[in-house]
Design an enzyme around this catalytic site. Structure first.
Site, short mmCIF file in Angstrom:
data_model
loop_
_atom_site.label_atom_id
_atom_site.label_comp_id
_atom_site.label_asym_id
_atom_site.label_seq_id
_atom_site.Cartn_x
_atom_site.Cartn_y
_atom_site.Cartn_z
N TYR A 94 56.81 32.87 31.05
CA TYR A 94 56.84 33.92 30.04
C TYR A 94 55.89 35.07 30.38
CZ TYR A 94 59.37 30.64 27.05
OH TYR A 94 60.31 29.78 26.54
N TRP A 117 56.66 26.56 16.10
CA TRP A 117 55.48 25.72 16.08
C TRP A 117 54.39 26.30 15.17
CZ3 TRP A 117 57.53 21.52 17.72
CH2 TRP A 117 58.46 21.53 18.76
N GLU A 168 56.92 20.74 29.15
CA GLU A 168 55.58 21.34 29.21
C GLU A 168 54.46 20.35 28.86
OE1 GLU A 168 55.52 24.90 26.90
OE2 GLU A 168 57.09 25.86 28.06
N GLU A 198 63.27 27.76 30.96
CA GLU A 198 63.00 28.60 29.79
C GLU A 198 62.48 29.95 30.26
OE1 GLU A 198 60.41 27.33 26.63
OE2 GLU A 198 61.32 25.33 26.54
N HIS A 253 60.43 16.77 23.72
CA HIS A 253 60.02 18.14 23.47
C HIS A 253 59.04 18.16 22.29
CE1 HIS A 253 61.35 22.52 24.18
NE2 HIS A 253 60.26 22.56 23.44
#
Length: 464
Positions: A318, A429, A190, A375, A145
């Site tokens: 998302y 992040w 991702e 997610e 990740h």
């Protein structure tokens, strides 16, 4: 921590909410075998970045570069999950979830990326897994990740083809250590974000810029996604192995041929780039001819090595993307159009119908056995008032996205799981700590946890 012990007070609160906000679905509508979980990532919550033998990762280096992280935030403490994991994991069943997805910090196990193993790091994840099992939580491990060991980045990172062997050795270590306890494995998180944000635009670690980085990184990620799958399947009997992609429904801004072709190019990058090689379909050069240049990095036999028969594919959705043709972007000849619509604190459009569209799109691939939404979530400017966090926008977000997931499932899409991002507010992040995605609010100054009303909504949905 707010108790979920079926006290009279809690039941009154949940009953009141049920009266005020009725769902159009219940848990049973999704099926008895549906996986309900919540997710985290090691670098975003653990903290303890120099503790007990952990080596530096690319994000430890990146956060020190001026101007790269909003408000100069860093993750040296984050949520202190390294020390508070027992408390944090107790939220998972309290909120009604039966599964917990977490990632392993590569540099906590292998401080130099390869070679000597850090036993204290290995033992930490044994404690995480054992705590999950003691609580009746099914652990799902993500191998990568985004937190590549800095020692490997010093050797070229994802640009260096040697990373295929480095990653295989790391996956071998993880599966030999934890495979007798954990059956659910996700290889990469991702990969498109790694290639685009980390090595092309420089917005994420390691902060490299330039289109010349993109294609070799894509190819090495795609090879590692398959090689990691092979390692898991070899080492873990009865493994349930998948990988994750950040996917968005892509729509042309108008019905013009140029906008339609532009949308096709973005779809090739966002949605097709990594799944199709794994299915044996090759890279999507039909929609995005620039990808033909990836042949420069292919070695004999790579087409077959890219293939892997995953048990499931993890989709992370998302927002949707609206695209128009652009004269100012010579590679893509396309750019995103910002439509007038409700948005989250990240600036992402709230488009629950996009969940339906992307599930239907991936549902058409014959080679995909099963889809897990690994997610989905939203950031909003949460505040504690009178000891509580009332977040109706997030609750509505989950309701609407789940409704569209259920619609796709009822129409035959093989979607069989949903993981909320995220269990805790965390280090987001390059955006630092401002965006809050968690079902559980974290006061970073005191490390106090407070369940948000969206978390209570899930408890009501999943426990009743």
């Amino acid at each position: 921590m707010k108790s979920f012990d079926d006290s009279t007070e809690t039941l009154k609160v949940l009953s009141l909410q049920a009266e005020q906000f009725r769902n159009s679905f219940v848990k049973e509508d999704f099926g008895r075998g549906f996986h309900w979980g919540t997710a985290t990532a090691a670098y975003q919550i653990e903290g303890a970045t120099t503790t007990h033998g952990r080596g530096a990762s690319i994000w430890d280096s990146f956060v020190k570069r001026p101007g790269k992280i909003k408000n100069a935030h860093h993750a040296e403490q984050a949520c202190e999950h390294y020390y508070r994991y027992e408390e944090d994991l107790e939220f998972v069943p309290a909120l009604g979830f039966g599964a917990y997805r977490f990632s392993i910090s590569w540099s906590r196990l292998l401080p130099e990326g390869t070679g000597k193993v850090n036993q204290e790091g290995v033992d930490f994840y044994h404690r995480i897994i054992d705590k999950c099992l003691s609580l009746g939580i099914v652990p799902w491990i993500t191998l990568y990740h985004w937190d590549l060991p800095q020692a490997l980045q010093d050797k070229g990172g994802w640009k260096n083809r040697d990373i295929i062997a480095w990653f295989a050795d790391y996956a071998d270590l993880c599966t030999r250590e934890y495979g007798h306890k954990v059956k659910n494995w996700l290889i990469l998180n991702e990969p498109m974000a790694v290639a685009a944000l980390g090595y092309t635009t420089g917005q994420h670690a390691p902060g490299l810029k330039g289109l010349h980085n993109f294609l070799p990184v894509v190819h090495h990620l795609a090879l590692c996604q398959a090689e990691g799958g092979r390692v898991v399947r070899h080492n873990v009997p009865d493994a349930f192995v998948g990988t994750t992609f950040s996917c968005s429904a892509v729509e042309p801004h108008t019905s013009s041929a140029r906008d339609i072709r532009a949308a096709g190019r973005i779809d090739a990058l966002m949605n097709r780039l990594f799944i199709e090689p794994s299915l044996g379909l090759g890279y999507p050069v039909d929609a995005f001819p620039f990808l033909k240049k990836i042949k420069k990095y292919l070695h004999p036999g790579d087409e077959e090595k890219l293939r892997f028969d995953f048990d499931f594919v993890g989709l992370q959705n998302y927002f949707r993307i609206v695209v128009k043709h652009s004269l100012w972007r010579p590679v893509l000849w396309a750019e995103e159009v910002k439509v007038n619509a409700p948005r989250t604190a990240m600036g992402w459009e709230i488009a629950p119908e996009g969940m339906y569209d992307i599930l239907k799109q991936f549902g058409k691939y014959e080679g995909i056995k099963e889809i897990i939404v690994s997610e989905n979530g939203a950031a909003f400017p949460d505040e504690i008032q009178d000891g509580a966090v009332y977040d109706p926008q997030r609750r509505d977000f989950f309701r609407d996205y789940l409704q569209n997931l259920l619609k796709a499932k009822r129409e035959g899409v093989r979607v069989n799981g949903y993981f909320v991002w995220s269990l805790l507010d965390n280090f987001e992040w390059a955006e630092g700590y401002d965006p809050r995605f968690g079902l559980v609010h974290v006061d970073y100054a005191t490390q106090k946890r407070t369940v948000k009303h969206s978390g209570e909504w899930f408890a009501n949905l999943l426990r009743n």
